[in-house]
Write a protein that holds these residues in place. Structure first.
Motif, mmCIF file in Angstrom:
data_model
loop_
_atom_site.group_PDB
_atom_site.id
_atom_site.type_symbol
_atom_site.label_atom_id
_atom_site.label_comp_id
_atom_site.label_asym_id
_atom_site.label_seq_id
_atom_site.Cartn_x
_atom_site.Cartn_y
_atom_site.Cartn_z
ATOM 1 N N ARG A 1 1.027 -1.218 0.049
ATOM 2 C CA ARG A 1 0.049 -0.075 -0.120
ATOM 3 C C ARG A 1 0.787 1.390 0.095
ATOM 4 N NH1 ARG A 1 -3.867 -1.871 4.868
ATOM 5 N NH2 ARG A 1 -5.318 -3.230 3.781
ATOM 6 N N ASP B 1 0.980 4.077 -3.097
ATOM 7 C CA ASP B 1 0.888 5.248 -2.942
ATOM 8 C C ASP B 1 1.995 6.197 -2.984
ATOM 9 O OD1 ASP B 1 -1.829 4.361 -2.045
ATOM 10 O OD2 ASP B 1 -1.240 4.999 0.174
ATOM 11 N N SER C 1 2.240 6.503 -6.874
ATOM 12 C CA SER C 1 1.187 7.204 -7.656
ATOM 13 C C SER C 1 1.430 8.682 -7.207
ATOM 14 C CB SER C 1 -0.196 6.588 -7.061
ATOM 15 O OG SER C 1 -0.535 6.984 -5.893
ATOM 16 N N LEU D 1 2.210 10.888 3.479
ATOM 17 C CA LEU D 1 2.203 9.556 3.314
ATOM 18 C C LEU D 1 2.465 8.950 4.622
ATOM 19 C CD1 LEU D 1 4.051 8.262 0.269
ATOM 20 C CD2 LEU D 1 1.572 7.813 1.033
ATOM 21 N N GLU E 1 -0.477 9.629 6.953
ATOM 22 C CA GLU E 1 -1.702 8.549 6.455
ATOM 23 C C GLU E 1 -1.098 6.932 6.959
ATOM 24 O OE1 GLU E 1 -3.389 6.690 2.391
ATOM 25 O OE2 GLU E 1 -3.222 9.034 2.603
#
Length: 182
Positions: A62, A66, A69, A93, A96
């Protein structure tokens, strides 16, 4: 339904492992947090160790997805702007994915380098694109950046942080831009 069950268990396990560590996390607590029975947890993952390893793998995927991207290199932007953008992307990031980052730090002796190395390497490669100077150790710079940003996020998560995050990040960027002569 199977994937949804596994995702719920993995998310609950991340939360509990992050708070309690591997040794303090109990499978019955993880099962309860996920909304399933301990039997379902063991049917899906067989052991606590396998569950822990799956939490690491899935969350690393993940985080990498992320990161990949969000980090798009615009060769026409000045290095200072690209560096600043990278820092803000990493900051968001890490915020998160804080539970996962926290788990990596507190269980570092249990976690193989194959889990953490790809992320460090991705950041290092991006830094090399921004300033391809042979005198810079991009891996070391990656560690320094991540360590500092972890401290900023950790401070943010505390109720009574010791400084304003925005000011700290801004000063961090200015300092590194000056050091790197961007």
């Amino acid at each position: 339904m199977v994937a949804n069950t596994e995702e719920k268990i993995l998310d609950a396990a991340l939360k509990i492992f992050s708070k309690k560590g591997y040794g303090g996390a109990r499978t019955r607590i993880i099962a309860r947090e996920s909304g399933f029975t301990e039997m379902t947890l063991f049917r899906k993952f067989e052991s606590k160790e396998n569950l822990f390893n799956q939490v690491l793998i899935k969350n690393q995927e993940r985080l990498m997805r992320d990161f990949d991207s969000l980090v798009i290199s615009d060769e026409n932007e000045p290095p200072k702007k690209r560096f600043s953008s990278l820092i803000m992307i990493l900051m968001n990031l890490m915020d998160e994915h804080f539970e996962y980052i926290n788990l990596l730090i507190y269980e570092k002796d249990r976690i193989p380098n194959s889990i953490t190395d790809p992320f460090i390497l991705s950041i290092s490669n991006y830094l090399d694109k921004i300033f391809p100077q042979p005198k810079i150790d991009h891996n070391l710079l990656s560690f320094m950046i991540l360590s500092s940003l972890y401290f900023f996020i950790f401070n943010k998560k505390r109720e009574n942080g010791i400084f304003y995050i925005e000011n700290g990040v801004e000063e961090f960027i200015k300092y590194h831009v000056n050091c790197l002569q961007l």
